[in-house]
Design an enzyme around this catalytic site. Structure first.
Site, PDB file in Angstrom:
ATOM      1  N   SER A   1     -32.855 -62.461 -51.056  1.00 30.86           N
ATOM      2  CA  SER A   1     -33.769 -63.246 -49.970  1.00 30.86           C
ATOM      3  C   SER A   1     -34.371 -62.424 -48.808  1.00 30.86           C
ATOM      4  O   SER A   1     -33.534 -62.239 -48.054  1.00 30.86           O
ATOM      5  CB  SER A   1     -33.378 -64.588 -49.572  1.00 30.86           C
TER       6      SER A   1
ATOM      7  N   HIS B   1     -36.751 -62.598 -53.461  1.00 32.32           N
ATOM      8  CA  HIS B   1     -37.077 -63.931 -53.288  1.00 32.32           C
ATOM      9  C   HIS B   1     -37.792 -63.890 -51.856  1.00 32.32           C
ATOM     10  O   HIS B   1     -37.425 -63.348 -50.872  1.00 32.32           O
ATOM     11  CB  HIS B   1     -35.892 -64.496 -53.045  1.00 32.32           C
TER      12      HIS B   1
ATOM     13  N   ASP C   1     -39.462 -66.202 -49.160  1.00 34.50           N
ATOM     14  CA  ASP C   1     -39.704 -67.612 -48.426  1.00 34.50           C
ATOM     15  C   ASP C   1     -40.720 -67.932 -47.527  1.00 34.50           C
ATOM     16  O   ASP C   1     -40.833 -67.258 -46.594  1.00 34.50           O
ATOM     17  CB  ASP C   1     -38.352 -67.936 -47.582  1.00 34.50           C
TER      18      ASP C   1
ATOM     19  N   MET D   1     -42.991 -70.179 -45.273  1.00 30.36           N
ATOM     20  CA  MET D   1     -42.776 -71.604 -44.790  1.00 30.36           C
ATOM     21  C   MET D   1     -43.928 -71.734 -43.752  1.00 30.36           C
ATOM     22  O   MET D   1     -44.474 -70.925 -43.241  1.00 30.36           O
ATOM     23  CB  MET D   1     -41.575 -71.379 -43.811  1.00 30.36           C
TER      24      MET D   1
ATOM     25  N   HIS E   1     -41.111 -68.765 -52.856  1.00 33.07           N
ATOM     26  CA  HIS E   1     -40.432 -70.176 -52.606  1.00 33.07           C
ATOM     27  C   HIS E   1     -41.414 -70.345 -51.582  1.00 33.07           C
ATOM     28  O   HIS E   1     -41.340 -70.105 -50.518  1.00 33.07           O
ATOM     29  CB  HIS E   1     -38.968 -69.827 -52.020  1.00 33.07           C
TER      30      HIS E   1
ATOM     31  N   MET F   1     -42.182 -73.141 -49.047  1.00 34.09           N
ATOM     32  CA  MET F   1     -41.850 -74.266 -48.280  1.00 34.09           C
ATOM     33  C   MET F   1     -42.844 -74.841 -47.614  1.00 34.09           C
ATOM     34  O   MET F   1     -43.159 -74.687 -46.475  1.00 34.09           O
ATOM     35  CB  MET F   1     -40.602 -74.025 -47.497  1.00 34.09           C
TER      36      MET F   1
ATOM     37  N   MET G   1     -31.701 -76.336 -54.511  1.00 41.27           N
ATOM     38  CA  MET G   1     -31.427 -75.970 -53.025  1.00 41.27           C
ATOM     39  C   MET G   1     -30.193 -76.174 -52.854  1.00 41.27           C
ATOM     40  O   MET G   1     -29.424 -77.558 -52.910  1.00 41.27           O
ATOM     41  CB  MET G   1     -32.432 -76.723 -51.917  1.00 41.27           C
TER      42      MET G   1
ATOM     43  N   ASP H   1     -30.129 -71.527 -54.400  1.00 39.16           N
ATOM     44  CA  ASP H   1     -30.630 -70.938 -53.114  1.00 39.16           C
ATOM     45  C   ASP H   1     -30.168 -71.774 -51.938  1.00 39.16           C
ATOM     46  O   ASP H   1     -30.329 -72.623 -51.875  1.00 39.16           O
ATOM     47  CB  ASP H   1     -32.288 -71.048 -53.224  1.00 39.16           C
TER      48      ASP H   1
HETATM   49  C1  DX5 Z   1     -33.774 -71.374 -46.880  1.00 43.32           C
HETATM   50  C2  DX5 Z   1     -34.321 -70.446 -47.737  1.00 43.32           C
HETATM   51  C3  DX5 Z   1     -33.387 -69.286 -48.452  1.00 43.32           C
HETATM   52  C4  DX5 Z   1     -32.794 -68.453 -47.433  1.00 43.32           C
HETATM   53  C5  DX5 Z   1     -31.218 -68.276 -47.981  1.00 43.32           C
HETATM   54  O1  DX5 Z   1     -34.678 -72.188 -46.662  1.00 43.32           O
HETATM   55  O2  DX5 Z   1     -35.042 -70.679 -48.997  1.00 43.32           O
HETATM   56  O3  DX5 Z   1     -33.957 -68.531 -49.463  1.00 43.32           O
HETATM   57  O4  DX5 Z   1     -33.193 -67.184 -47.425  1.00 43.32           O
HETATM   58  O5  DX5 Z   1     -30.339 -67.647 -47.469  1.00 43.32           O
HETATM   59  P1  DX5 Z   1     -28.880 -67.439 -47.275  1.00 43.32           P
HETATM   60  O6  DX5 Z   1     -28.501 -66.771 -48.493  1.00 43.32           O
HETATM   61  O7  DX5 Z   1     -28.482 -66.620 -46.219  1.00 43.32           O
HETATM   62  O8  DX5 Z   1     -28.389 -68.705 -47.247  1.00 43.32           O
HETATM   63 ZN    ZN Z   2     -35.580 -69.858 -50.802  1.00 38.92          ZN
END
Ligand code: DX5
Ligand code: ZN
Length: 229
Positions: free
Chosen positions: A17, A41, A43, A45, A74, A76, A145, A183
């Protein structure tokens, strides 16, 4: 939409990620995981669906020439379908969207496909697997999640493992090739439990990019994964 997409196979995959990477040099960071990883991956947001803002389309486009890894975005975001053409153009391969953000993702899945994107649905820790069952045949990926979304570095929530088992059972029973992704808080300790429950795609941020050597961390994660398949 064919139920079983023959171009996909639910093989084991590791998805570092990017949220945990050192943003001073993404190129070098990505190069460290390129050989051992399968997906990257990413993220996205919006500061609304989750209480945090990360990165978006220009970053996806900026890193696209740096790697051939499959870009797993991903989303969010409150309105995850808003920028699908732009995301596709930037080089995304897969978009996963939260079922909590839209009661009926049928149109979202259609729009993703129309833009040449693979499509997946995400369940927050409190959302039951039943919420995505009506849309399983639209989904290439189900992401469970294992932390509340929004931040890296949180502790794994073992109570979601039952949901992973349910998803795996459903997929096997119906003969689908859906990837079951997990994740949040995935480490060398928690990865075996996630795999034993049925996850075949592990997302790991801190455990990989936070390690002294991310490429060794990916290799170790792979060993932990394969030992529990
Ligand atoms: C959280 C993200 C994850 C995050 C995971 O909202 O969706 O992808 O980067 O990070 P770790 O592996 O550090 O929990
Ligand atoms: Zn994620």
């Amino acid at each position: 939409m064919p139920t079983l997409r023959l171009d996909r196979m639910a093989t084991s995959k590791i998805a570092p990620s990017l949220l945990a990477a050192d943003f001073r040099c993404l190129e070098r960071q990505i190069a460290r995981v390129e050989t051992g990883a399968d997906w990257l991956h990413i993220d996205v947001m919006d500061g609304h669906f989750v209480p945090n803002i990360s990165f978006g389309i220009p970053v996806v486009a900026g890193i696209r020439p740096m790697t051939e890894l499959y870009f797993d975005c991903h989303l969010m975001t409150t309105n995850p379908t808003a920028f699908l053409p732009e995301l596709a153009k930037a080089g995304a391969d897969l978009v996963t969207m939260h079922i909590e953000a839209m009661p009926d993702p049928t149109e979202a899945a259609r729009k993703a496909r129309e833009n040449g994107l693979d499509f997946g649905l995400v369940c927050n820790p409190a959302t039951p697997f039943a919420a995505v069952i009506p849309f399983m045949e639209l989904s290439d990926v189900i992401l469970v999640m294992s932390v509340e979304p929004g931040f890296g570095g949180q502790s794994f929530m073992p109570e979601v493992l039952g949901k992973v088992e349910e998803a795996r059972e459903w997929v096997e029973k119906h003969g689908l090739a859906t990837d079951i992704q997990i994740d949040g808080g995935i480490t060398l300790d928690t990865a075996p439990r996630a795999v034993a429950a049925g996850a075949n795609v592990l997302v790991a941020g801190t455990a990989i990019f936070g390690a002294d050597d991310p490429s060794t961390a990916v290799a170790e994660m792979r060993r932990a994964m394969e030992a529990n398949e």
